[in-house]
Design an enzyme around this catalytic site. Structure first.
Site, short mmCIF file in Angstrom:
data_model
loop_
_atom_site.label_atom_id
_atom_site.label_comp_id
_atom_site.label_asym_id
_atom_site.label_seq_id
_atom_site.Cartn_x
_atom_site.Cartn_y
_atom_site.Cartn_z
N GLY A 71 0.83 -1.19 0.00
CA GLY A 71 0.00 0.00 0.00
C GLY A 71 0.87 1.24 0.00
O GLY A 71 2.04 1.21 0.39
N GLY A 124 0.29 -4.93 0.78
CA GLY A 124 -0.93 -4.84 0.00
C GLY A 124 -0.92 -5.66 -1.27
O GLY A 124 -1.98 -6.07 -1.76
N GLU A 147 5.49 -5.20 7.36
CA GLU A 147 4.92 -4.10 8.13
C GLU A 147 5.65 -3.77 9.43
O GLU A 147 5.72 -2.59 9.81
CB GLU A 147 3.45 -4.39 8.43
CG GLU A 147 2.53 -4.23 7.23
CD GLU A 147 2.53 -5.45 6.32
OE1 GLU A 147 1.86 -5.41 5.28
OE2 GLU A 147 3.21 -6.45 6.65
N ASP A 155 -1.61 -6.65 7.58
CA ASP A 155 -3.04 -6.43 7.36
C ASP A 155 -3.42 -7.02 6.02
O ASP A 155 -2.81 -7.99 5.58
CB ASP A 155 -3.39 -4.94 7.48
CG ASP A 155 -2.76 -4.08 6.40
OD1 ASP A 155 -1.73 -4.48 5.83
OD2 ASP A 155 -3.30 -2.98 6.12
#
Length: 362
Positions: A71, A124, A147, A155
């Site tokens: 992301g 992502g 992350e 996530d």
């Protein structure tokens, strides 16, 4: 990977034969996902799910470096710096809300969803690919959830996938935050098939007229070795511990150079992110579905915006690139149970709402 087309849209979309093709098209940013791209992918999936002439969906990335490097967290950082924490938090929550809806829709997509996981597939990028029904890696694939390096937590359904990897392999990948090659991606359940990159043009041509599963089965070959398979003994023992501090102690005491190296890697990550990540993985194991895990991840992700380590991690890794973050708290021992529990607290009126919940379907 596919070459970028003349169209400069961040997601390219076209139908060829019986296949709908989606290409993430920000090669200079390693195809990192922004809100516009998330909405474009979901819109295409909704359209093609209802279109009987489209029997397969294929996801690729522009350029020669990877499908998607994650992301666009740099945009979140810039928002915080320019718009203030409150406005940036609102924007980030909207982005994650729609991104996690997209992840859930990919997992539920009723037609073959072929994710070509060539090159870098991080964060992502895992969310947009590894929930698909046909997941292809090549000898160039590097798949991971990075992350904790930026003071954040896995996530996009990453905690669901990692919590269901064999033994404690998922815990190892989550805490060390390093990517794995194709053999380990297959071992950990992040991919299904190994196809040499030289066969990708044939794959992309054939799926337009042939069933995707048959095409992939024909082109798939034996994957390279999975180094983590030989490390299962120390990984399963060390990462089965209840807390980050005990995991580090076991790694140091294992008498295995690779375990000691893993401890070195973990020791410089955000202590808060490590503890919340471990708790998220343990809880994800007990949750029955990806939908439930995504709801948990949404709570955790939004809560982590209030933790200073996220902004500091992005600064150190992506902005100033000094690779020298100052975490607060600085050690796992200073992160309390209350700090961790706060990240899992319900958010009345601000929970993740999945598309099918509105119409009562399951």
């Amino acid at each position: 990977m596919t070459p970028g087309g003349a169209d400069d849209a961040p997601v390219l979309r076209h139908v060829e034969g019986e296949a709908g093709f989606l290409t993430l098209n920000r090669p200079r940013a390693l195809n990192s996902l922004n809100h516009t791209m998330v909405l474009a992918v979901e819109e295409a999936l909704v359209t093609w799910e209802r279109d009987p002439s489209v029997r397969t969906v294929v996801l690729t990335g522009s350029g020669d470096r990877g499908l998607c490097a994650g992301g666009d967290v740099r945009a979140v950082y810039d928002d915080i710096r320019t718009s203030g924490e409150s406005a940036a938090a609102d924007a980030s929550e909207r982005f994650w809300h729609d991104e996690y809806r997209m992840n859930a829709r990919i997992a539920r997509f009723p037609k073959p969803y072929v994710a070509v996981m060539d090159g870098l597939v991080l964060g992502g990028g895992v969310g947009v690919s590894a929930h698909g029904s046909v997941r292809v890696v090549t000898e160039r694939s590097l798949v991971g959830m990075p992350e904790t390096t930026i003071g954040f937590v896995p996530d996009v359904g990453g905690s669901y996938l990692l919590s269901r990897a064999p033994g404690e392999l998922g815990t190892h990948l989550a805490l060390t935050a390093g990517p794995v090659g194709p053999g380990d991606a297959l071992l950990c359940g992040l991919a299904d098939h190994f196809v040499p990159s030289e066969s990708l043009p044939e794959l992309l041509t054939a799926v337009a007229t042939e069933p995707a599963e048959e095409v992939v089965a024909r082109l798939a070959t034996t994957a390279p070795p999975a180094p983590l398979a030989e490390a299962r003994a120390w990984i399963d023992h060390c990462y089965a511990a209840d807390g980050v501090e005990e995991i580090l102690r076991r790694l140091r005491a294992a008498g295995v150079p690779e375990a000691d190296a893993a401890a070195d890697v973990i020791a410089v990550k955000s202590p808060t992110a490590l503890k919340v990540t471990l708790a998220a993985l343990r809880r994800a194991r007990e949750l029955p579905s990806l939908d439930d895990v995504l709801r948990q991840e949404y709570r955790v992700s939004c809560a982590m915006l209030a933790v200073p380590d996220f902004v500091e991690g992005v600064r150190a890794q992506l902005v100033d690139k000094d690779r020298n973050p100052t975490w607060s708290p600085a050690t796992p021992e200073e992160v309390t149970e209350e700090d961790v529990e706060r990240c899992f607290a319900p958010r009345p009126g601000r929970e993740l709402e999945l598309p099918w919940e509105a119409d009562g379907t399951s």
